[in-house]
Design a protein around this motif. Structure first.
Motif, PDB file in Angstrom:
ATOM      1  N   GLY A 113     -17.170  80.837  18.666  1.00  0.00           N
ATOM      2  CA  GLY A 113     -17.619  82.136  19.140  1.00  0.00           C
ATOM      3  C   GLY A 113     -16.617  83.268  19.018  1.00  0.00           C
ATOM      4  O   GLY A 113     -16.833  84.344  19.554  1.00  0.00           O
ATOM      5  N   THR A 114     -15.511  83.057  18.307  1.00  0.00           N
ATOM      6  CA  THR A 114     -14.502  84.103  18.115  1.00  0.00           C
ATOM      7  C   THR A 114     -14.502  84.524  16.656  1.00  0.00           C
ATOM      8  O   THR A 114     -14.036  83.776  15.801  1.00  0.00           O
ATOM      9  CB  THR A 114     -13.092  83.591  18.503  1.00  0.00           C
ATOM     10  N   PRO A 115     -15.037  85.713  16.321  1.00  0.00           N
ATOM     11  CA  PRO A 115     -15.019  86.165  14.924  1.00  0.00           C
ATOM     12  C   PRO A 115     -13.579  86.333  14.429  1.00  0.00           C
ATOM     13  O   PRO A 115     -12.752  86.947  15.099  1.00  0.00           O
ATOM     14  CB  PRO A 115     -15.733  87.516  14.966  1.00  0.00           C
ATOM     15  N   ILE A 116     -13.305  85.760  13.269  1.00  0.00           N
ATOM     16  CA  ILE A 116     -11.968  85.843  12.680  1.00  0.00           C
ATOM     17  C   ILE A 116     -12.000  86.655  11.394  1.00  0.00           C
ATOM     18  O   ILE A 116     -11.135  87.493  11.150  1.00  0.00           O
ATOM     19  CB  ILE A 116     -11.406  84.432  12.408  1.00  0.00           C
ATOM     20  N   LEU A 117     -13.035  86.424  10.575  1.00  0.00           N
ATOM     21  CA  LEU A 117     -13.074  87.013   9.239  1.00  0.00           C
ATOM     22  C   LEU A 117     -14.518  87.181   8.808  1.00  0.00           C
ATOM     23  O   LEU A 117     -15.378  86.352   9.129  1.00  0.00           O
ATOM     24  CB  LEU A 117     -12.359  86.054   8.278  1.00  0.00           C
ATOM     25  N   TYR A 118     -14.774  88.266   8.065  1.00  0.00           N
ATOM     26  CA  TYR A 118     -16.072  88.460   7.414  1.00  0.00           C
ATOM     27  C   TYR A 118     -15.842  88.411   5.921  1.00  0.00           C
ATOM     28  O   TYR A 118     -14.919  89.024   5.406  1.00  0.00           O
ATOM     29  CB  TYR A 118     -16.690  89.809   7.795  1.00  0.00           C
ATOM     30  N   GLU A 119     -16.678  87.660   5.217  1.00  0.00           N
ATOM     31  CA  GLU A 119     -16.611  87.598   3.763  1.00  0.00           C
ATOM     32  C   GLU A 119     -17.869  88.245   3.218  1.00  0.00           C
ATOM     33  O   GLU A 119     -18.980  87.781   3.463  1.00  0.00           O
ATOM     34  CB  GLU A 119     -16.483  86.160   3.274  1.00  0.00           C
ATOM     35  N   LEU A 120     -17.678  89.349   2.490  1.00  0.00           N
ATOM     36  CA  LEU A 120     -18.800  90.124   1.983  1.00  0.00           C
ATOM     37  C   LEU A 120     -18.839  90.076   0.467  1.00  0.00           C
ATOM     38  O   LEU A 120     -17.800  90.084  -0.181  1.00  0.00           O
ATOM     39  CB  LEU A 120     -18.635  91.604   2.380  1.00  0.00           C
ATOM     40  N   GLN A 121     -20.032  90.013  -0.087  1.00  0.00           N
ATOM     41  CA  GLN A 121     -20.213  90.230  -1.512  1.00  0.00           C
ATOM     42  C   GLN A 121     -20.614  91.687  -1.654  1.00  0.00           C
ATOM     43  O   GLN A 121     -21.573  92.144  -1.004  1.00  0.00           O
ATOM     44  CB  GLN A 121     -21.301  89.321  -2.069  1.00  0.00           C
ATOM     45  N   VAL A 122     -19.855  92.451  -2.442  1.00  0.00           N
ATOM     46  CA  VAL A 122     -20.113  93.881  -2.568  1.00  0.00           C
ATOM     47  C   VAL A 122     -20.409  94.250  -4.022  1.00  0.00           C
ATOM     48  O   VAL A 122     -19.929  93.607  -4.949  1.00  0.00           O
ATOM     49  CB  VAL A 122     -18.947  94.728  -2.006  1.00  0.00           C
ATOM     50  N   ARG A 123     -21.220  95.298  -4.168  1.00  0.00           N
ATOM     51  CA  ARG A 123     -21.642  95.754  -5.504  1.00  0.00           C
ATOM     52  C   ARG A 123     -21.638  97.276  -5.504  1.00  0.00           C
ATOM     53  O   ARG A 123     -22.108  97.915  -4.589  1.00  0.00           O
ATOM     54  CB  ARG A 123     -23.047  95.219  -5.771  1.00  0.00           C
ATOM     55  N   SER A 124     -21.100  97.855  -6.605  1.00  0.00           N
ATOM     56  CA  SER A 124     -21.093  99.336  -6.675  1.00  0.00           C
ATOM     57  C   SER A 124     -22.180  99.820  -7.592  1.00  0.00           C
ATOM     58  O   SER A 124     -22.828  99.093  -8.270  1.00  0.00           O
ATOM     59  CB  SER A 124     -19.756  99.847  -7.138  1.00  0.00           C
TER      60      SER A 124
END
Length: 123
Positions: A112-123
């Motif tokens: 329950g402790t957020p450490i990291l977000y991994e996002l796929q991003v597109r421009s």
């Protein structure tokens, strides 16, 4: 147990700040039409600065995930210190370039402790 993960989140933030760069997470609330006045107010933009690392996807990731397109990037964002967590409706600005967040949005969140977000991003 929570104290351990809080320390992990602080360590992730420290390392990403040291080796990464500031990124802006932008949330845009579209103005809703007001039938009484016949107008649409301007959009509301809320931004927060986060620490992130922008990476290329590996060849293996391209082979295993057909949703990755050429030019997509992986953005790892430290969770500690964020006012709100990123969503698929947000935009991110990295090095002056605006990116859209593409599914999946992964949250590393042990106990329950957020450490990291991994996002796929597109421009």
């Amino acid at each position: 147990m929570s104290e351990f993960y809080d320390r992990m989140a602080a360590t992730a933030l420290r390392l990403i700040a040291q080796y990464g760069q500031p990124v802006i997470i932008r949330d845009i609330k579209v103005g809703e039409y007001d039938p009484d006045t016949g107008t649409v107010p301007p959009d509301t933009i809320i931004e927060q600065t986060a620490q992130g690392i922008l990476l290329d996807f590996t060849g293996q990731e391209f082979q295993n995930n057909s949703l990755i397109q050429q030019g997509d990037k992986k953005l790892k964002v430290a969770a500690k210190g964020l006012q709100w967590k990123p969503s698929l409706l947000n935009k991110v600005v990295v090095q002056g370039r605006t990116w859209s967040i593409i599914p999946p949005l992964k949250e590393i969140n042990p106990a329950g402790t957020p450490i990291l977000y991994e996002l796929q991003v597109r421009s």
